[in-house]
Design a protein around this motif. Structure first.
Motif, mmCIF file in Angstrom:
data_model
loop_
_atom_site.group_PDB
_atom_site.id
_atom_site.type_symbol
_atom_site.label_atom_id
_atom_site.label_comp_id
_atom_site.label_asym_id
_atom_site.label_seq_id
_atom_site.Cartn_x
_atom_site.Cartn_y
_atom_site.Cartn_z
ATOM 1 N N SER A 1 0.829 -1.213 0.000
ATOM 2 C CA SER A 1 0.000 0.000 0.000
ATOM 3 C C SER A 1 0.862 1.261 0.000
ATOM 4 O O SER A 1 0.447 2.307 -0.505
ATOM 5 C CB SER A 1 -0.928 0.004 1.214
ATOM 6 N N SER B 1 -14.861 5.280 7.169
ATOM 7 C CA SER B 1 -15.784 4.808 6.132
ATOM 8 C C SER B 1 -15.535 3.339 5.826
ATOM 9 O O SER B 1 -14.449 2.796 6.084
ATOM 10 C CB SER B 1 -15.619 5.636 4.854
ATOM 11 N N THR C 1 -14.932 0.346 3.204
ATOM 12 C CA THR C 1 -14.352 0.148 1.873
ATOM 13 C C THR C 1 -14.818 -1.172 1.269
ATOM 14 O O THR C 1 -14.299 -1.607 0.252
ATOM 15 C CB THR C 1 -12.813 0.167 1.949
ATOM 16 N N GLY D 1 -13.956 -4.290 5.048
ATOM 17 C CA GLY D 1 -12.867 -3.323 4.997
ATOM 18 C C GLY D 1 -13.263 -1.970 5.546
ATOM 19 O O GLY D 1 -14.412 -1.538 5.407
ATOM 20 N N SER E 1 -11.728 2.252 6.271
ATOM 21 C CA SER E 1 -10.731 3.297 6.036
ATOM 22 C C SER E 1 -10.861 4.324 7.154
ATOM 23 O O SER E 1 -11.942 4.869 7.382
ATOM 24 C CB SER E 1 -10.970 3.954 4.669
ATOM 25 N N GLY F 1 -9.066 7.816 8.732
ATOM 26 C CA GLY F 1 -8.102 8.896 8.630
ATOM 27 C C GLY F 1 -7.718 9.393 10.002
ATOM 28 O O GLY F 1 -8.580 9.672 10.838
ATOM 29 N N THR G 1 -4.010 7.762 6.304
ATOM 30 C CA THR G 1 -5.209 6.925 6.291
ATOM 31 C C THR G 1 -4.808 5.478 6.529
ATOM 32 O O THR G 1 -3.952 4.934 5.821
ATOM 33 C CB THR G 1 -5.952 7.044 4.960
ATOM 34 N N GLU H 1 -5.887 1.561 6.613
ATOM 35 C CA GLU H 1 -6.855 0.631 6.016
ATOM 36 C C GLU H 1 -6.857 -0.660 6.826
ATOM 37 O O GLU H 1 -5.804 -1.255 7.047
ATOM 38 C CB GLU H 1 -6.488 0.360 4.554
ATOM 39 N N SER I 1 -8.697 -4.522 7.491
ATOM 40 C CA SER I 1 -9.463 -5.591 6.856
ATOM 41 C C SER I 1 -9.697 -6.707 7.870
ATOM 42 O O SER I 1 -8.860 -6.954 8.744
ATOM 43 C CB SER I 1 -8.717 -6.151 5.638
ATOM 44 N N GLN J 1 -1.053 11.209 3.531
ATOM 45 C CA GLN J 1 -1.739 12.272 2.789
ATOM 46 C C GLN J 1 -0.704 13.258 2.267
ATOM 47 O O GLN J 1 0.238 13.620 2.976
ATOM 48 C CB GLN J 1 -2.736 12.990 3.690
#
Length: 267
Positions: A69, A225, A227, A231, A233, A235, A248, A250, A252, A266
């Motif tokens: 990533s 949020s 994904t 998943g 996400s 921030g 951010t 991520e 899972s 970012q």
């Protein structure tokens, strides 16, 4: 003669209560799965960083996935460093830039990712008090300045005057690139260059130095949020008063647990 009235039709009160109870249970279950459980996973990662617990980080972070990533962000930073340096070298730099990048970039990117995304380095970054971006920038400059035994030839500081052709001749020579052929328009052949051993350059303070560590809470989360069905996400910013996230994360759901599977700094 009076007729008997049929009983009123409708859903019994007991069934309504049962449906509402099931709905409440479902809502709580969803909230626990997508909010409470990931937050607990984040808490365990933070506790492992503060406790220097390598095993705890390995259990909660998918390191190969996180490296993948981060590759685009690292590649972009390395490309900028090399492009800026070659630009300072003048026209010769422009003529050699494609071949130099093709030789140097993959090795620098791989080296940065191999050094950066390890339990030990993440613990050092957290202990140092630096932001992830600061640590990443430092590692990129460190790796670029000594990649494949190039030493200080590739990276030129702001206050150094451009070395021009002679500096690029040395760089290209170490990479097996014939500058005369390149500048003359002929195809140049580059040979593999074995990395030269060198002392490790310290880019982060030692773990035992006394530094203020950032404290994270719900105020540090700047966006959250889905994904996908499995998943998330998230921030995050070190400063709870910041208007946007610095990085951010991520997450899972893998092998029966929430794990950190990606990091996107970012810009």
């Amino acid at each position: 003669m009076s007729r008997s009235r049929a009983p009123a039709t409708g859903t019994p009160v007991s069934r309504l209560f049962k449906m509402r109870s099931l709905g409440s249970i479902g809502f709580v279950a969803v909230l626990a799965f997508y909010v409470a459980w990931p937050l607990y996973a984040g808490y365990e990662i933070k506790s492992s960083l503060e406790g220097h617990n390598v095993e705890g980080l390995v259990a909660r972070i998918d390191f190969p996935s996180v490296r993948a990533s981060l590759r685009p962000a690292v590649a972009a930073k390395v490309d900028k460093v090399i492009t800026d340096t070659l630009h300072k070298a003048g026209t010769a730099g422009g003529a050699l830039s494609d071949q130099l990048k093709a030789r140097v970039m993959p090795r620098i990117v791989d080296g940065v990712l191999a050094s950066l995304v390890t339990p030990e380095m993440l613990i050092r970054i957290h202990a140092s008090g630096k932001t992830f971006k600061e640590a990443l920038d430092s590692l990129v400059m460190d790796r670029a300045s000594r990649a494949d035994g190039l030493g200080g030839f590739l990276i030129v500081s702001e206050d150094q005057s451009g070395g021009g052709r002679s500096r690029l001749d040395e760089i290209a020579g170490k990479l097996g690139i014939d500058t005369h052929k390149v500048l003359g328009g002929a195809d140049a052949k580059a040979t593999d260059v074995q990395p030269q051993p060198g002392a490790e350059i310290e880019v982060l303070p030692a773990l035992n130095e006394s530094r203020a560590r950032p404290k994270y809470g719900l105020g540090n989360i700047k966006h959250f949020s889905l994904t996908g069905p499995l998943g998330l996400s998230v921030g995050v910013a070190r400063d709870a008063t910041a208007s946007k996230a610095e990085i951010t994360a991520e997450l899972s759901f893998v092998n029966g647990s929430w794990m950190l599977t990606g990091l996107v700094p970012q810009t």
